[in-house]
Design an enzyme around this catalytic site. Structure first.
Site, PDB file in Angstrom:
ATOM      1  N   SER A   7       0.840  -1.204   0.000  1.00  0.00           N
ATOM      2  CA  SER A   7       0.000   0.000   0.000  1.00  0.00           C
ATOM      3  C   SER A   7       0.871   1.249   0.000  1.00  0.00           C
ATOM      4  CB  SER A   7      -0.893   0.032   1.243  1.00  0.00           C
ATOM      5  OG  SER A   7      -1.411   1.341   1.409  1.00  0.00           O
ATOM      6  N   HIS A  32      -1.116  -1.354  -4.096  1.00  0.00           N
ATOM      7  CA  HIS A  32      -2.407  -1.019  -3.464  1.00  0.00           C
ATOM      8  C   HIS A  32      -2.492   0.486  -3.261  1.00  0.00           C
ATOM      9  CE1 HIS A  32      -5.932  -2.222  -1.048  1.00  0.00           C
ATOM     10  NE2 HIS A  32      -5.582  -1.319  -0.167  1.00  0.00           N
ATOM     11  N   ASP A  34      -4.785   3.427  -1.651  1.00  0.00           N
ATOM     12  CA  ASP A  34      -5.862   3.682  -0.679  1.00  0.00           C
ATOM     13  C   ASP A  34      -6.456   5.076  -0.833  1.00  0.00           C
ATOM     14  OD1 ASP A  34      -3.965   1.766   1.582  1.00  0.00           O
ATOM     15  OD2 ASP A  34      -6.032   1.323   0.979  1.00  0.00           O
ATOM     16  N   MET A  36      -9.099   7.785   0.265  1.00  0.00           N
ATOM     17  CA  MET A  36      -9.923   8.096   1.433  1.00  0.00           C
ATOM     18  C   MET A  36     -10.521   9.499   1.263  1.00  0.00           C
ATOM     19  SD  MET A  36      -7.301   6.776   4.364  1.00  0.00           S
ATOM     20  CE  MET A  36      -6.653   5.108   4.312  1.00  0.00           C
ATOM     21  N   HIS A  65      -8.330   0.834  -3.792  1.00  0.00           N
ATOM     22  CA  HIS A  65      -9.258   0.575  -2.671  1.00  0.00           C
ATOM     23  C   HIS A  65      -9.984   1.877  -2.345  1.00  0.00           C
ATOM     24  CE1 HIS A  65      -9.535  -0.541   1.907  1.00  0.00           C
ATOM     25  NE2 HIS A  65     -10.726  -0.511   1.330  1.00  0.00           N
ATOM     26  N   MET A  67     -12.196   3.999  -0.260  1.00  0.00           N
ATOM     27  CA  MET A  67     -12.832   4.207   1.034  1.00  0.00           C
ATOM     28  C   MET A  67     -13.548   5.562   0.955  1.00  0.00           C
ATOM     29  SD  MET A  67      -9.695   2.741   3.298  1.00  0.00           S
ATOM     30  CE  MET A  67      -8.575   2.959   1.933  1.00  0.00           C
ATOM     31  N   MET A 136     -11.103  -6.399   5.378  1.00  0.00           N
ATOM     32  CA  MET A 136     -10.333  -5.451   6.197  1.00  0.00           C
ATOM     33  C   MET A 136      -9.999  -6.100   7.530  1.00  0.00           C
ATOM     34  SD  MET A 136      -9.791  -2.912   4.347  1.00  0.00           S
ATOM     35  CE  MET A 136      -8.987  -1.916   5.611  1.00  0.00           C
ATOM     36  N   GLY A 141      -9.056   3.420   7.268  1.00  0.00           N
ATOM     37  CA  GLY A 141      -8.802   4.843   7.503  1.00  0.00           C
ATOM     38  C   GLY A 141      -7.359   5.165   7.806  1.00  0.00           C
ATOM     39  N   ASP A 174      -6.268  -6.902   4.280  1.00  0.00           N
ATOM     40  CA  ASP A 174      -5.678  -5.574   4.282  1.00  0.00           C
ATOM     41  C   ASP A 174      -5.654  -4.962   5.681  1.00  0.00           C
ATOM     42  OD1 ASP A 174      -6.688  -2.543   2.460  1.00  0.00           O
ATOM     43  OD2 ASP A 174      -4.992  -2.957   3.776  1.00  0.00           O
ATOM     44  N   GLY A 176      -2.368  -4.296   8.931  1.00  0.00           N
ATOM     45  CA  GLY A 176      -1.606  -4.914  10.021  1.00  0.00           C
ATOM     46  C   GLY A 176      -0.872  -6.175   9.623  1.00  0.00           C
TER      47      GLY A 176
HETATM   48  C1  DX5 Z   1      -6.338   1.208   5.758  1.00  0.00           C
HETATM   49  C2  DX5 Z   1      -5.895   0.814   4.350  1.00  0.00           C
HETATM   50  C3  DX5 Z   1      -4.793  -0.198   4.371  1.00  0.00           C
HETATM   51  C4  DX5 Z   1      -3.539   0.325   5.061  1.00  0.00           C
HETATM   52  C5  DX5 Z   1      -2.587  -0.807   5.271  1.00  0.00           C
HETATM   53  O1  DX5 Z   1      -7.565   1.884   5.670  1.00  0.00           O
HETATM   54  O2  DX5 Z   1      -6.959   0.255   3.638  1.00  0.00           O
HETATM   55  O3  DX5 Z   1      -4.469  -0.566   3.028  1.00  0.00           O
HETATM   56  O4  DX5 Z   1      -2.940   1.313   4.264  1.00  0.00           O
HETATM   57  O5  DX5 Z   1      -1.529  -0.291   6.019  1.00  0.00           O
HETATM   58  P1  DX5 Z   1      -0.750  -1.194   7.083  1.00  0.00           P
HETATM   59  O6  DX5 Z   1      -0.180  -2.332   6.278  1.00  0.00           O
HETATM   60  O7  DX5 Z   1       0.276  -0.245   7.624  1.00  0.00           O
HETATM   61  O8  DX5 Z   1      -1.753  -1.661   8.098  1.00  0.00           O
HETATM   62 ZN    ZN Z   2      -6.431  -0.584   1.625  1.00  0.00          ZN
END
Ligand code: DX5
Ligand code: ZN
Length: 216
Positions: A7, A32, A34, A36, A65, A67, A136, A141, A174, A176
């Site tokens: 990501s 990836h 993200d 937002m 992705h 969001m 998720m 976020g 996705d 952690g």
């Molecule tokens: C969170 C995103 C994830 C995040 C993953 O809302 O969708 O893709 O960026 O980041 P890590 O791998 O640091 O948890």
């Molecule tokens: Zn993501």
């Protein structure tokens, strides 16, 4: 199937070209992205100009992705900006089939993402109509959160639903994720792992990616 999708939310935006060049040399097959909007999630990330720049710097699959609320408004523009896969949130629309059709019409592959509190049972009939489910494993976020352990059971249940339905549908997970938990997540049934901070904060990002791919 084992795919790593780093990501870029965790990338160094002052050196994005350098970070994408690193990914180009890595074993990551996807990137990836993200998006937002500050409404669906309490954070704002980036949009079309950044996606266009990344598109021109890589041949990798761009795994977008969304969001954002009411995602149908923007699927065409994300496809035009270079998205290969567009994943919207089940919780962000009243009409998932309308979003699926719009993404297909735009020429991208279709993913649906579910938040930790959303049960896999809501996806039922939709599994045969999409290419991927994004589970998720953190609250959407923010990067840098800890993996929610109950996600493993959720992934296994989803894998069972996909196998039983005969749907040709990938499972992406996705949030952690690192080489410490990659093996258990793949074993639970995941095909694609998203990793942000574990890759971009690593001293050697390419070897972190390789360790996740080869995790036993
Ligand atoms: C969170 C995103 C994830 C995040 C993953 O809302 O969708 O893709 O960026 O980041 P890590 O791998 O640091 O948890
Ligand atoms: Zn993501």
């Amino acid at each position: 199937m084992r795919i790593i999708s780093p990501s870029i939310l965790a990338a160094d935006f002052g050196n994005l070209g350098r970070d994408v060049a690193m990914l180009n040399e890595s074993r990551a097959e996807w990137i990836h992205f993200d998006v937002m909007d500050g409404v669906f999630v309490p954070n704002i990330s980036f949009g079309f100009p950044v996606l266009q720049s990344v598109r021109s710097a890589t041949e990798k699959v761009l795994d977008v992705h969304l969001m954002i609320v009411d995602p149908i408004r923007y699927v065409k523009r994300f496809a035009e900006a270079g998205a290969d896969i567009i994943t919207f949130h089940y919780e962000a629309t009243e009409n998932p089939r309308e979003c699926i059709a719009a993404i297909r019409e735009a020429g991208a592959r279709v993913g649906i993402s579910i938040k930790p509190a959303t049960d896999v049972s809501v996806l039922g009939e939709l599994l045969k109509e999409i290419d991927m489910v994004l589970v998720m494993s953190v609250e959407p976020g923010f990067g840098g959160q800890s993996f929610i352990e109950s996600s493993l059971d959720k992934i296994s249940r989803l894998k069972g639903m996909i196998l039983e339905s005969g749907a040709d549908c990938l499972i992406e997970v996705d949030g952690g994720i690192s080489e410490r938990n990659a093996a258990s997540i793949f074993a639970a049934g995941a095909d694609v792992l998203v990793a942000g901070s574990s890759v971009f904060k690593a001293a050697e990002p390419e070897s972190e990616i390789l360790k996740m791919l080869e995790a036993k």
